[in-house]
Design a protein around this motif. Sequence first.
Motif, PDB file in Angstrom:
ATOM      1  N   MET A   1       0.992  -1.227   0.005  1.00  0.00           N
ATOM      2  CA  MET A   1       0.027   0.169   0.200  1.00  0.00           C
ATOM      3  C   MET A   1       1.100   1.186   0.215  1.00  0.00           C
ATOM      4  O   MET A   1       1.762   1.545   1.004  1.00  0.00           O
ATOM      5  N   THR A   2       0.721   2.181  -1.026  1.00  0.00           N
ATOM      6  CA  THR A   2       1.529   3.387  -1.063  1.00  0.00           C
ATOM      7  C   THR A   2       1.090   4.221   0.064  1.00  0.00           C
ATOM      8  O   THR A   2      -0.029   4.078   0.471  1.00  0.00           O
ATOM      9  N   PRO A   3       1.579   5.344   0.564  1.00  0.00           N
ATOM     10  CA  PRO A   3       1.384   5.881   1.756  1.00  0.00           C
ATOM     11  C   PRO A   3      -0.047   6.687   1.216  1.00  0.00           C
ATOM     12  O   PRO A   3      -0.224   7.305   0.202  1.00  0.00           O
ATOM     13  N   LEU A   4      -0.805   6.462   2.490  1.00  0.00           N
ATOM     14  CA  LEU A   4      -2.263   7.384   2.184  1.00  0.00           C
ATOM     15  C   LEU A   4      -2.168   8.758   2.792  1.00  0.00           C
ATOM     16  O   LEU A   4      -2.437   9.016   3.665  1.00  0.00           O
ATOM     17  N   LEU A   5      -1.699   9.484   1.521  1.00  0.00           N
ATOM     18  CA  LEU A   5      -1.482  10.868   1.614  1.00  0.00           C
ATOM     19  C   LEU A   5      -2.627  11.614   1.643  1.00  0.00           C
ATOM     20  O   LEU A   5      -3.509  11.507   0.437  1.00  0.00           O
ATOM     21  N   LEU A   6      -3.222  12.328   2.690  1.00  0.00           N
ATOM     22  CA  LEU A   6      -4.802  13.166   2.636  1.00  0.00           C
ATOM     23  C   LEU A   6      -4.269  14.527   2.915  1.00  0.00           C
ATOM     24  O   LEU A   6      -3.385  14.880   3.711  1.00  0.00           O
TER      25      LEU A   6
ATOM     26  N   ILE B   1      -6.156  23.003   6.548  1.00  0.00           N
ATOM     27  CA  ILE B   1      -5.909  22.407   7.902  1.00  0.00           C
ATOM     28  C   ILE B   1      -4.790  21.766   8.003  1.00  0.00           C
ATOM     29  O   ILE B   1      -3.900  22.132   8.862  1.00  0.00           O
ATOM     30  N   VAL B   2      -4.641  20.789   7.266  1.00  0.00           N
ATOM     31  CA  VAL B   2      -3.313  19.820   7.477  1.00  0.00           C
ATOM     32  C   VAL B   2      -3.145  18.964   6.364  1.00  0.00           C
ATOM     33  O   VAL B   2      -4.284  18.652   5.760  1.00  0.00           O
ATOM     34  N   SER B   3      -2.068  18.475   6.076  1.00  0.00           N
ATOM     35  CA  SER B   3      -1.785  17.255   5.235  1.00  0.00           C
ATOM     36  C   SER B   3      -1.486  16.310   6.116  1.00  0.00           C
ATOM     37  O   SER B   3      -0.610  16.549   7.272  1.00  0.00           O
ATOM     38  N   LEU B   4      -1.654  14.916   5.887  1.00  0.00           N
ATOM     39  CA  LEU B   4      -1.218  13.882   6.880  1.00  0.00           C
ATOM     40  C   LEU B   4      -1.192  12.680   6.021  1.00  0.00           C
ATOM     41  O   LEU B   4      -1.762  12.465   5.030  1.00  0.00           O
ATOM     42  N   THR B   5      -0.459  11.611   6.763  1.00  0.00           N
ATOM     43  CA  THR B   5      -0.330  10.166   6.079  1.00  0.00           C
ATOM     44  C   THR B   5      -1.182   9.470   7.222  1.00  0.00           C
ATOM     45  O   THR B   5      -1.059   9.441   8.377  1.00  0.00           O
ATOM     46  N   VAL B   6      -2.261   8.529   6.632  1.00  0.00           N
ATOM     47  CA  VAL B   6      -2.967   7.881   7.372  1.00  0.00           C
ATOM     48  C   VAL B   6      -2.258   6.639   7.710  1.00  0.00           C
ATOM     49  O   VAL B   6      -1.895   5.999   6.746  1.00  0.00           O
ATOM     50  N   ASP B   7      -2.298   6.167   8.831  1.00  0.00           N
ATOM     51  CA  ASP B   7      -1.563   4.873   9.273  1.00  0.00           C
ATOM     52  C   ASP B   7      -2.744   3.824   9.047  1.00  0.00           C
ATOM     53  O   ASP B   7      -3.910   3.870   9.366  1.00  0.00           O
ATOM     54  N   GLU B   8      -2.400   2.556   8.403  1.00  0.00           N
ATOM     55  CA  GLU B   8      -3.327   1.416   8.063  1.00  0.00           C
ATOM     56  C   GLU B   8      -4.113   0.851   9.397  1.00  0.00           C
ATOM     57  O   GLU B   8      -5.026   0.437   9.168  1.00  0.00           O
TER      58      GLU B   8
ATOM     59  N   HIS C   1      -5.514  12.130  -4.151  1.00  0.00           N
ATOM     60  CA  HIS C   1      -5.209  11.845  -5.499  1.00  0.00           C
ATOM     61  C   HIS C   1      -5.959  10.392  -5.676  1.00  0.00           C
ATOM     62  O   HIS C   1      -6.090   9.336  -4.826  1.00  0.00           O
ATOM     63  N   ARG C   2      -6.465  10.039  -6.850  1.00  0.00           N
ATOM     64  CA  ARG C   2      -6.918   8.988  -7.325  1.00  0.00           C
ATOM     65  C   ARG C   2      -6.168   7.629  -6.911  1.00  0.00           C
ATOM     66  O   ARG C   2      -6.534   6.704  -6.474  1.00  0.00           O
ATOM     67  N   SER C   3      -4.822   8.015  -7.152  1.00  0.00           N
ATOM     68  CA  SER C   3      -3.945   6.665  -6.745  1.00  0.00           C
ATOM     69  C   SER C   3      -4.177   6.385  -5.160  1.00  0.00           C
ATOM     70  O   SER C   3      -3.907   5.188  -5.092  1.00  0.00           O
ATOM     71  N   VAL C   4      -4.518   7.085  -4.485  1.00  0.00           N
ATOM     72  CA  VAL C   4      -4.769   6.836  -2.950  1.00  0.00           C
ATOM     73  C   VAL C   4      -6.158   6.205  -2.994  1.00  0.00           C
ATOM     74  O   VAL C   4      -6.358   5.186  -2.409  1.00  0.00           O
ATOM     75  N   ALA C   5      -7.240   6.904  -3.684  1.00  0.00           N
ATOM     76  CA  ALA C   5      -8.531   6.344  -3.416  1.00  0.00           C
ATOM     77  C   ALA C   5      -8.691   5.037  -4.242  1.00  0.00           C
ATOM     78  O   ALA C   5      -9.577   3.902  -3.383  1.00  0.00           O
ATOM     79  N   GLU C   6      -7.873   4.762  -4.941  1.00  0.00           N
ATOM     80  CA  GLU C   6      -8.122   3.474  -5.592  1.00  0.00           C
ATOM     81  C   GLU C   6      -7.561   2.059  -4.800  1.00  0.00           C
ATOM     82  O   GLU C   6      -7.880   1.249  -4.836  1.00  0.00           O
ATOM     83  N   GLN C   7      -6.819   2.690  -3.530  1.00  0.00           N
ATOM     84  CA  GLN C   7      -6.339   1.743  -2.563  1.00  0.00           C
ATOM     85  C   GLN C   7      -7.496   1.206  -1.637  1.00  0.00           C
ATOM     86  O   GLN C   7      -7.316   0.425  -0.833  1.00  0.00           O
ATOM     87  N   LEU C   8      -8.224   2.174  -1.568  1.00  0.00           N
ATOM     88  CA  LEU C   8      -9.420   2.175  -0.422  1.00  0.00           C
ATOM     89  C   LEU C   8     -10.895   1.554  -0.646  1.00  0.00           C
ATOM     90  O   LEU C   8     -11.380   1.855  -1.794  1.00  0.00           O
ATOM     91  N   ARG C   9     -11.349   0.832   0.037  1.00  0.00           N
ATOM     92  CA  ARG C   9     -12.705   0.116  -0.173  1.00  0.00           C
ATOM     93  C   ARG C   9     -13.718   1.162   0.396  1.00  0.00           C
ATOM     94  O   ARG C   9     -13.134   2.077   1.369  1.00  0.00           O
TER      95      ARG C   9
END
Length: 295
Positions: A1-6, A267-274, A20-28
């Motif tokens: 899973m590439t980093p979930l940058l939000l 507000i913020v940029s963050l990387t979500v932990d799996e 980005h859609r490359s992040v969304a494509e990893q999410l159910r």
Amino acid sequence: MTPLLLHKYHGLGNDYLVCHRSVAEQLRNEQIRILCHRHYGVGSDGLLIDSGDQNNPTLRIINPDGSEAEKSGNGLRIYARYLFDIGRVGHQPFLVHTAGGDVFCKVHEDPHQITVEMGRANFNPTALPALLDLYEALNYPLKLADETLSVSLVSMGNPHCVVLVDKLDLAEVHRLGPQIENHPLFPRRTNVQLVEVIDRSTLRIGIWERGAGFTMASGSSSCAAASVMRKLNLVDNRVNVNMPGGQLQITFGDDFQVSMCGPVHKIVSLTVDEDCFAGGDDALRRPEGNVPLSA
Ligand SMILES: N[C@H](CCC[C@H](N)C(=O)O)C(=O)O
């Protein structure tokens, strides 16, 4: 899973996550709903997905309940500011594709201010869709369980049911919103606004959003409420719409073309932990708002 940058932004307290859609494509879909959850996730009124390609900005909008919206006014302002922040656009107006139609966005010299040409307000019930064989549904008697309301229907690309009230009571938004949102007249449900006319250039509105519930502000709801009040000749061509989260400026062009201008803040940029998803879907069965005593 590439980093979930939000990236998290808000427009008058209507807060969204952007990816980005490359992040969304990893999410159910369930994982998107967890990310939007106020206690088990990052918390937001939805997820904005930067789709399309470099030269064709395309916005998808996912509500916190997992449903997909055709358009979002605050979402479009936030998306425009996100594209500006990542250097994809400047201060020239640019086109954004949405499922509810193409819109032009402009990031002002002060990038906190964004204008979106939201398209033409469409009063034909089939545009929402609504199961009414009428050319327009203005002051239409909508039967609920315990009462009949006079409502007006309009599409901004997404569906809206507007209720004119003498005095805005936000408790009534919570009481009537879910009943109208899920009324059988609306096969894809609807957004709901209660509207008080202050004067010919000022409205106060309360919002119950399809798939999100009570929100602090809504761009498409502001456009919808102002359009119905303009149609009923209760306001002029420039309207300030006041909501719990603040004010948007709505301007009408020819044939109910609607322009919306208002603020966006990052507000913020963050990387979500799996690990956020390790609890499975249990989070989706837990309360969102103020936890009831019987939880
Ligand atoms: N929940 C809405 C989409 C977001 C609308 C609102 N946040 C806005 O700013 O327009 C729907 O299902 O149509």
